[in-house]
Scaffold this active site. Structure first.
Site, short mmCIF file in Angstrom:
data_model
loop_
_atom_site.label_atom_id
_atom_site.label_comp_id
_atom_site.label_asym_id
_atom_site.label_seq_id
_atom_site.Cartn_x
_atom_site.Cartn_y
_atom_site.Cartn_z
N ARG A 20 0.82 -1.21 0.00
CA ARG A 20 0.00 0.00 0.00
C ARG A 20 0.86 1.27 0.00
NH1 ARG A 20 -4.09 -0.53 4.75
NH2 ARG A 20 -2.18 -1.36 5.67
N ASN A 38 -6.31 -2.54 1.72
CA ASN A 38 -6.28 -4.00 1.75
C ASN A 38 -7.72 -4.50 1.72
OD1 ASN A 38 -3.52 -4.40 1.97
ND2 ASN A 38 -3.53 -4.38 4.21
#
Ligand code: ZN
Ligand code: ZN
Ligand code: FE
Length: 757
Positions: A20, A38
């Site tokens: 990320r 996520n």
């Protein structure tokens, strides 16, 4: 400027590897707005801007974080969002679980540099980690992998850590395991002699234990997946003491080394071994050793098990003591799994070690160091643990079925595996289920896995052997929860574990192994099969022999060796074996006792080892066969003759081969040559049988599996000789070639069964 918005879904190993933050930094660099998060499936990102999706994809693919494994990207064009100003990271979706658990990663080079850099904020931060390294699997309580779902949650960030965690351009941006001496876990040191804690700053405590290790003391050290016992391998007295308290049976001890250069001084190292040694997975690699150094550590075998010092603490102690190597062996006393908790360590390790150095970050799940070796450009994993677990493999469309499956494995080196949707997932090594403590570990790992993956399943697979704990457990669950049970023969499971990782559904499969219950009620272990999907036909085995001594013959193969020697040449047997009177009584009794019939090749390696004076007892598993392999003269190319008998299946009578070995012994042939000739013969048996089967069944794919193929000399010989005959050869590398792979094989056999019924 035309504003476009794309939704990207990333699948694979994309959580816990700094994915990320990576997407975030890319979006900022490319001037895109949107978000990343996520999800249960992996990572989802939306990008908005004037770039084409191909450009974004290209940029991502060519800059991937080093530990990410991208299996698939899905891209959809969607409606732009008006007025969006920035790109952000969104907290994870609750209740959705990604099946990809990140594995534990050894300290990276950047962190190591900072750890030793006096001017750096993380100088001497003994829990240093970043998006590229640190504990993962062993600290996760629930998924997804976010800090508040790990055992790091109790350590609230200090201002500096918080700043790093939220700065997109920082190496610790969104690193769930990051921490520092101000806000992180603490070290504690307990002294058994003084029966109290010794206080000090982290580095003071490390300096103290380093000094003690140099002086010849043993220190228990809490690491990532459990405690290690650490001491000085150059000090024979302390090694002896460690053997006496921990490893009465003399099983080789593992070493840690700082880097591969040190290993090269004492062992042969090829490129692949070098890469795996230095990789973040940091397994124990069994290296072929060059020198006699450390023969007191490895019971004089030809290999040394060495791993990289993968935590800052191990690295620091290694440097401080100025040693090239330290012993760092799992703190698992006989019959008890590796200790993971400090209270246990202080209660149970008194006498075994002198100090316990621990920290207050909880180890959520036990994970031994992984073990493996390199052969034929493959890393053969023999113990799946830290850095590898949980093992995960994607099923291809043609391999999968709708039903989910749970497989409970065998009895030794157990693992648990499950099939959920289009993936097979396998647990870490759970040990031999002979004691209550290991059964407890097994049960907790089983419920842990079911919980983490939220598995709803229809089928439960297990071994045939009714006396296995796992079989009775499967029967119990099947009755209680109304699951359908599938019994999978042990050696068939071995072959299927290798077929699974290689995406095969048909082959000539060989499982050369210790012992497992066969479909005819006899004990198998030298099986050849013709496999077509779920149709399995046994086509080869050694002619049955009585397993003289029964179960005991596994630990004490001298009885079986004497039995064969006596059958072949009574006078030789009486002369050759020191305690032949006692042994002949056992063998005579054997005639009356009706021992089980057996075709195991593992036992034959024991027998040949005993005949060549490699020992009479296996003090640890496969000790005699390992010595037999160690002594073999690798330049010898001779064979013993054998006869293939074709009645129902192909049968080979091992007695004829043993006869020739005994003749060689009588002629005083060098045992190194005899051992080599025996290895060559076993490889040749595989080749000759495979050639015959190729003619009869029109197959040229050969699968090798089973514990006997952990013998590298045999595996290498067999593969080379088969390849020379133009077979396509596969052996286990991803799932263990030993009983650790049984659960995965059970899953795959069940899949094939369901597909074809
Ligand atoms: Zn790092
Ligand atoms: Zn901090
Ligand atoms: Fe086995």
């Amino acid at each position: 400027m035309i504003m476009k918005r794309y939704r990207f879904i990333f699948k694979g190993l994309v959580q816990g590897v700094g994915f990320r933050p990576f997407i975030y930094s890319i979006a900022r660099k490319l001037g895109l707005t949107g978000f990343v998060k996520n999800t249960g499936e992996g990572v989802l990102a939306e990008f908005q801007g004037d770039l084409a999706s191909e450009q974004i994809t290209q940029y991502i693919i060519s800059n991937l974080p080093k530990n990410a494994i991208l299996e698939k990207i899905e891209v959809y064009e969607i409606e732009p969002v008006e007025g969006e100003k920035e790109f952000c990271i969104i907290e994870s979706e609750k209740n959705k679980i990604s099946t990809v658990l990140p594995y534990d990663l050894g300290m990276c080079e950047d962190c190591r540099r900072e750890f030793y850099d006096k001017s750096h904020r993380h100088y001497h931060n003994v829990f240093i980690s970043c998006t590229n390294c640190g504990p993962r699997y062993t600290i996760i309580e629930i998924l997804p992998y976010d800090r508040e779902n790990t055992s790091m949650k109790q350590f609230k960030f200090c201002n500096d850590c918080e700043r790093e965690y939220f700065s997109a351009d920082n190496r610790r941006f969104n690193a769930q395991s990051t921490t520092c001496p101000v806000c992180g876990p603490r070290l504690f040191l307990f002294s058994f002699a003084e029966k109290k804690h010794i206080h000090g700053e982290a580095i003071e405590l490390l300096d103290f234990v380093s000094q003690k290790i140099e002086e010849g003391y043993i220190v228990a050290l809490k690491g990532i997946g459990g405690f290690h016992l650490v001491c000085d391998p150059y000090n024979e007295t302390v090694v002896k003491r460690l053997f006496e308290s921990k490893r009465r049976e003399g099983k080789p001890l593992a070493l840690v080394a700082r880097d591969i250069e040190v290993v090269k001084k004492y062992c042969y190292v090829n490129e692949m071994e070098k890469d795996i040694f230095s990789s973040p997975r940091c397994p124990i690699i069994l290296f072929e050793r060059k020198t006699e150094l450390f023969s007191h550590v490895n019971s004089s075998l030809h290999t040394l098990g060495i791993m990289r010092a993968y935590t800052p603490i191990l690295d620091y102690i290694l440097n401080k003591t100025g040693r090239d190597f330290l012993i760092a062996t799992s703190a698992n006393l006989s019959g008890i799994p590796m200790i993971i908790d400090e209270i246990d360590a202080i209660q149970k390790l008194d006498g075994t070690c002198d100090y316990v150095l621990y920290h207050n970050r909880k180890i959520v799940r036990r994970c031994d160091d992984s073990v493996g070796f390199v052969i034929k450009d493959k890393f053969v994993l023999t113990r799946p643990g830290r850095g590898f677990a949980p093992l995960r493999i994607k099923l291809s469309l043609s391999q999968t079925v709708e039903e989910n499956i749970l497989a409970l494995g065998g009895h030794e080196k157990t693992t648990v595996a499950l099939k959920k949707d289009d993936e097979v997932i396998m647990s870490q090594y759970l040990g031999d289920l002979d004691t209550k403590e290991y059964i407890d570990f097994y049960m907790s790992a089983l419920s842990d896995l079911l919980f983490l993956y939220n598995l709803e399943y229809d089928y439960i697979a297990c071994d045939l052997h009714k006396n296995y704990f796992t079989t009775s457990l499967a029967e119990h669950i099947a009755t209680k929860d109304e699951k359908k049970i599938v019994y999978v023969q042990h050696h068939i499971a071995h072959v299927f574990s290798c077929m699974l990782e290689n995406n095969l559904d048909s082959c000539i499969g060989f499982a050369f192994d210790g012992t497992g219950l066969g479909l005819d009620g006899n004990i198998w272990g030298s099986e050849g099969f013709i496999i077509d999907k779920s149709n399995v036909k046994r086509v080869f085995h050694l002619k049955y022999y009585p397993l003289v001594g029964g179960e005991k013959s596994i630990k004490e193969p001298v009885r079986l060796a004497y039995y064969f020697a006596y059958e072949i040449d009574k006078n030789f047997a009486k002369e050759y074996f020191a305690n032949s009177n006692y042994l002949s009584k056992i063998v005579k009794a054997a005639r009356l006792l009706n021992y089980p019939l057996c075709s195991s090749f593992g036992r034959i390696f024991d027998v040949v080892g005993v005949l060549l004076r490699c020992g009479e007892k296996n003090n640890f598993e496969a000790q005699i066969p390992m010595i037999l392999e160690s002594i073999a003269d690798k330049t010898e190319e001779g064979f013993y003759n054998f006869v293939m008998n074709f009645e129902h299946e192909i049968e080979i009578d091992i007695v004829y081969i043993l006869q020739q070995i005994i003749n060689d012994i009588k002629r005083k042939t060098d045992i190194c040559l005899i051992s080599a000739k025996f290895h060559n013969t076993v490889a040749k048996i595989v080749v000759e049988v495979a050639k015959r089967l190729r003619e009869n069944y029109n197959k040229d794919v050969v699968v090798l599996s089973g514990g006997v193929f952990q013998n590298r000399l045999l595996l290498e010989k067999t593969v080379s000789m088969l390849e020379k005959e133009h077979f396509k050869v596969y052996f286990n590398s991803f799932f263990p070639i030993n009983d650790g792979g049984i659960s995965a094989g059970q899953v795959y056999y069940t899949i094939q069964l369901l597909k074809n019924c």
